[in-house]
Enzyme design. Structure first.
Site, PDB file in Angstrom:
ATOM      1  N   CYS A  86       0.839  -1.193   0.000  1.00  0.00           N
ATOM      2  CA  CYS A  86       0.000   0.000   0.000  1.00  0.00           C
ATOM      3  C   CYS A  86       0.882   1.254   0.000  1.00  0.00           C
ATOM      4  CB  CYS A  86      -0.963  -0.043   1.184  1.00  0.00           C
ATOM      5  SG  CYS A  86      -2.404   1.039   1.000  1.00  0.00           S
ATOM      6  N   HIS A 195      -3.225  -5.848   1.145  1.00  0.00           N
ATOM      7  CA  HIS A 195      -2.518  -6.047   2.408  1.00  0.00           C
ATOM      8  C   HIS A 195      -2.407  -7.535   2.780  1.00  0.00           C
ATOM      9  CE1 HIS A 195      -2.362  -1.826   3.984  1.00  0.00           C
ATOM     10  NE2 HIS A 195      -3.342  -1.676   3.090  1.00  0.00           N
ATOM     11  N   GLU A 197      -0.535  -8.824   4.985  1.00  0.00           N
ATOM     12  CA  GLU A 197      -0.351  -8.941   6.433  1.00  0.00           C
ATOM     13  C   GLU A 197      -1.685  -8.948   7.179  1.00  0.00           C
ATOM     14  OE1 GLU A 197      -0.801  -4.529   5.899  1.00  0.00           O
ATOM     15  OE2 GLU A 197       0.027  -6.211   4.742  1.00  0.00           O
TER      16      GLU A 197
END
Length: 228
Positions: A86, A195, A197
């Site tokens: 991002c 994302h 994560e």
């Protein structure tokens, strides 16, 4: 394997990244502040999402000139794995480690929801745990994720197989050719808007992102085999 999680003023996904590495992947991770001037002690570099320096001027433009970004460039040139997610992707673009630029989303609104991605290249150090063409679910959360590059650059990305992830089924932001993630020519720098994560445990709605981090570790260990 030891990861550096870079923290700029305005980063807000650094804790997510740390959790993914430390608690889900089971590897070492440390927060590294933007003023640091060495990344020599780390095997992998992670640039998380957020709003570095408030996204003033444009996303990633000021972070590109921080002390630590100069060290990120050195780490990339040394062949270390570098992942920008991002805002981290935006910083990598501004730093010239990846080609192209980011524009505002096509509807000019911030988007935060799950997105389906297609693995376009599973032969990188970031994707070797996936199947070619595999469709995965990874959250997105951005206002400027509309990737753009000129025709020459796009052709080079295709020829070099640098397009690693594309949006599947729906393009949420208007990104050129549905591009969601690209690598540099050497394949050791990956920038992606979604994302991973935030998709490392089924409790989060998807664990599809964990394979990305597992791929990095697998590749790193394969190149650091100690022989008697």
């Amino acid at each position: 394997m030891k990861f550096a999680v870079i923290v700029f003023p305005g980063s807000n996904c650094d804790s997510d990244m740390y959790h993914a590495i430390k608690d889900e992947l089971g590897e070492e991770a440390e927060f590294v502040w933007h003023t640091e001037d060495s990344l020599d002690g780390y095997d992998g570099i992670l640039l998380p999402g957020g709003f570095s320096y408030g996204d003033y001027l444009r996303s990633g433009a000021i972070a590109r000139f921080s002390n630590v970004t100069s060290e990120v460039i050195k780490a990339a040139e040394a062949g270390k794995p570098v992942l920008g997610v991002c805002n981290g992707f935006q910083v990598l673009l501004e730093a010239g480690l990846l080609p192209g630029a980011m524009r505002r989303n096509k509807d000019l609104k911030f988007i935060c929801r799950p997105a389906n991605l297609k693995v376009e290249n599973n032969e990188t150090m970031f994707t070797n745990a996936y199947e070619q063409g595999e469709v995965i679910s990874v959250p997105i959360a951005h206002g400027e994720g509309n990737y753009y590059c000129d025709e020459k650059t796009l052709e080079e990305l295709k020829q070099n197989n640098q397009i690693v992830f594309s949006y599947h089924g729906e393009n949420p932001n208007g990104s050129l050719e549905d591009i969601a993630g690209i690598t540099n020519k050497s394949g050791n720098v990956l920038g992606m808007m979604p994302h991973p994560e935030r998709a490392v445990d089924s409790l989060l709605g998807s664990a599809d992102g964990l394979k990305l981090f597992q791929s990095i570790v697998k590749s790193w260990r394969g190149s650091h085999v100690v022989t008697a």
